[in-house]
Motif scaffolding. Structure first.
Motif, PDB file in Angstrom:
ATOM      1  N   THR A   1      41.121  48.082  47.642  1.00 56.22           N
ATOM      2  CA  THR A   1      40.818  46.646  47.473  1.00 56.22           C
ATOM      3  C   THR A   1      39.944  46.400  46.246  1.00 56.22           C
ATOM      4  O   THR A   1      40.016  45.328  45.644  1.00 56.22           O
ATOM      5  CB  THR A   1      40.155  46.062  48.736  1.00 56.22           C
ATOM      6  OG1 THR A   1      39.024  46.867  49.085  1.00 56.22           O
ATOM      7  CG2 THR A   1      41.125  46.042  49.900  1.00 56.22           C
ATOM      8  N   VAL A   2      39.149  47.393  45.843  1.00 57.11           N
ATOM      9  CA  VAL A   2      38.297  47.195  44.664  1.00 57.11           C
ATOM     10  C   VAL A   2      39.138  46.903  43.421  1.00 57.11           C
ATOM     11  O   VAL A   2      38.729  46.143  42.538  1.00 57.11           O
ATOM     12  CB  VAL A   2      37.361  48.421  44.443  1.00 57.11           C
ATOM     13  CG1 VAL A   2      38.118  49.603  43.860  1.00 57.11           C
ATOM     14  CG2 VAL A   2      36.179  48.047  43.557  1.00 57.11           C
ATOM     15  N   ARG A   3      40.325  47.482  43.362  1.00 61.82           N
ATOM     16  CA  ARG A   3      41.210  47.227  42.217  1.00 61.82           C
ATOM     17  C   ARG A   3      41.645  45.759  42.184  1.00 61.82           C
ATOM     18  O   ARG A   3      41.678  45.125  41.129  1.00 61.82           O
ATOM     19  CB  ARG A   3      42.478  48.096  42.317  1.00 61.82           C
ATOM     20  CG  ARG A   3      42.256  49.565  42.028  1.00 61.82           C
ATOM     21  CD  ARG A   3      43.598  50.298  42.124  1.00 61.82           C
ATOM     22  NE  ARG A   3      43.440  51.717  41.898  1.00 61.82           N
ATOM     23  CZ  ARG A   3      43.431  52.301  40.692  1.00 61.82           C
ATOM     24  NH1 ARG A   3      43.597  51.573  39.611  1.00 61.82           N
ATOM     25  NH2 ARG A   3      43.266  53.605  40.577  1.00 61.82           N
ATOM     26  N   LEU A   4      42.006  45.227  43.350  1.00 62.18           N
ATOM     27  CA  LEU A   4      42.516  43.850  43.429  1.00 62.18           C
ATOM     28  C   LEU A   4      41.445  42.841  42.990  1.00 62.18           C
ATOM     29  O   LEU A   4      41.725  41.902  42.253  1.00 62.18           O
ATOM     30  CB  LEU A   4      42.954  43.526  44.867  1.00 62.18           C
ATOM     31  CG  LEU A   4      43.926  44.509  45.528  1.00 62.18           C
ATOM     32  CD1 LEU A   4      44.165  44.128  46.987  1.00 62.18           C
ATOM     33  CD2 LEU A   4      45.259  44.524  44.756  1.00 62.18           C
ATOM     34  N   VAL A   5      40.224  43.064  43.454  1.00 56.63           N
ATOM     35  CA  VAL A   5      39.169  42.095  43.140  1.00 56.63           C
ATOM     36  C   VAL A   5      38.619  42.279  41.723  1.00 56.63           C
ATOM     37  O   VAL A   5      38.196  41.315  41.084  1.00 56.63           O
ATOM     38  CB  VAL A   5      38.041  42.104  44.200  1.00 56.63           C
ATOM     39  CG1 VAL A   5      38.563  41.556  45.518  1.00 56.63           C
ATOM     40  CG2 VAL A   5      37.446  43.491  44.406  1.00 56.63           C
ATOM     41  N   SER A   6      38.660  43.500  41.234  1.00 59.77           N
ATOM     42  CA  SER A   6      38.220  43.741  39.858  1.00 59.77           C
ATOM     43  C   SER A   6      39.206  43.089  38.883  1.00 59.77           C
ATOM     44  O   SER A   6      38.801  42.431  37.923  1.00 59.77           O
ATOM     45  CB  SER A   6      38.122  45.244  39.599  1.00 59.77           C
ATOM     46  OG  SER A   6      37.762  45.480  38.261  1.00 59.77           O
ATOM     47  N   GLU A   7      40.457  43.247  39.155  1.00 59.23           N
ATOM     48  CA  GLU A   7      41.489  42.637  38.307  1.00 59.23           C
ATOM     49  C   GLU A   7      41.336  41.120  38.280  1.00 59.23           C
ATOM     50  O   GLU A   7      41.549  40.471  37.257  1.00 59.23           O
ATOM     51  CB  GLU A   7      42.887  43.060  38.816  1.00 59.23           C
ATOM     52  CG  GLU A   7      44.034  42.767  37.874  1.00 59.23           C
ATOM     53  CD  GLU A   7      44.525  41.321  37.943  1.00 59.23           C
ATOM     54  OE1 GLU A   7      44.929  40.775  36.902  1.00 59.23           O
ATOM     55  OE2 GLU A   7      44.476  40.735  39.059  1.00 59.23           O
TER      56      GLU A   7
END
Ligand code: DX5
Ligand code: ZN
Length: 225
Positions: free
Chosen positions: A185-191
Motif C-alpha cells: 500500500t505504501v507504493r499506492l499512496v506514495s505515487e
C-alpha cells in the motif's frame, strides 16, 4: 519542482507497550524519522490509549521527532499539555469539536508544527482552506481507533487531490497517511503524493529495520514528486 522527503513514522500503538521506551529507541535506531503517538480519548474514537504524561516521560528517553496524533473530541483544551510534554508536531482532527483556526493558532503559539487530519468519509476539499496555515495533512486510510485494520482504497484519490491543491498553491505540505500501510500500500499512496508514512503492525513484527528500509525503498520507487 519541490523536494519533498519521504519519512517513516512508526505507530507505537502496535509495539509492546510495557516496553514503550525500549521499543521506541529500537525504531529510532532502525532509521525511523519520527515517532507516531496515537492519543485516543474513548469519546472521539471508541478506544483509549495514553496521554501527555506518558509522552512526557518518553520524551526524556530519545531525541526523535514526536508526531502526536490527537484522536480526542476537544483538542484545543489539551494543546498546552501536549506541547509541554514535548510534542514536535501536533495533529488534530477536523471532525473534532474544537474550532480549527483557533487550534492552529494555539499550536503555533507554542512553536510546534501543525497537522490536520481527516477521517475516511471527510472529503479532501475540507482541508484546502487550511493548507497555507499548516505543516501537514494526515489522511486517515482506516477509521481511526484501532491498529491492524485494512487499508481503505478511497484514500488514494484524496491524497492526490490534496497534493494537487498544495502544488497549485505553491506549498510543499507534508501529506501523511495512516492506517493499513505496508510494503504494497505504501507504493499506492506514495505515487498519489503522500510522503509521510505511518505504520504500526507492519513495522512492529520482527525485523524493524528491514520493514522500515522496505517502506522507504518502495515509497521512493513509486513517488511521482
Ligand atoms: C489508528 C491509528 C494508527 C494505527 C496504525 O487510529 O491512528 O496510527 O496505529 O496502525 P496500522 O499501521 O497497524 O494500521
Ligand atoms: Zn495515528
Amino acid at each position: 519542482m519541490f523536494k519533498i522527503d519521504i519519512k517513516i513514522a512508526p505507530s507505537v500503538l502496535a509495539c509492546d507497550l510495557s516496553a514503550l521506551a525500549d521499543e521506541s529507541i529500537k525504531v529510532y535506531e532502525a532509521g525511523a524519522h519520527m515517532l507516531h503517538l496515537d492519543v485516543m480519548d474513548g469519546h472521539f474514537v471508541p478506544n483509549i490509549t495514553f496521554g501527555a504524561p506518558v509522552i512526557k516521560t518518553l520524551r526524556k528517553k530519545l531525541p526523535i521527532l514526536f508526531d502526536v496524533h490527537l484522536m480526542i473530541s476537544k483538542p484545543y483544551d489539551y494543546i498546552k499539555d501536549f506541547a509541554d510534554a514535548g510534542a514536535d508536531i501536533i495533529t488534530f482532527h477536523l471532525e473534532a469539536e474544537s474550532p480549527a483556526e483557533e487550534t492552529i493558532s494555539l499550536i503555533k503559539s507554542f512553536g510546534k508544527k501543525v497537522g490536520i487530519s481527516i477521517k475516511p468519509n471527510t472529503p479532501a476539499t475540507e482541508v484546502f482552506k487550511y493548507l497555507p496555515h499548516i505543516d501537514m495533512v494526515l489522511v486517515m486510510s482506516v477509521e481511526p481507533g484501532f491498529g491492524g485494520q485494512s487499508f481503505i482504497e478511497g484514500s488514494i484519490d484524496k491524497i492526490r487531490e490534496i497534493r494537487k491543491e498544495a502544488a497549485r498553491l505553491g506549498l510543499d505540505t507534508d501529506i501523511q497517511v495512516d492506517g493499513g500501510i505496508d510494503d504494497k500500500t505504501v507504493r499506492l499512496v506514495s505515487e498519489a503524493g503522500a510522503n509521510v508514512f505511518v505504520a504500526g503492525s507492519y513495522i512492529f513484527k520482527d525485523d524493524y529495520k528491514k520493514a522500515i528500509d522496505l517502506l522507504i525503498k518502495n515509497a521512493e520507487e513509486a513517488k511521482s514528486l
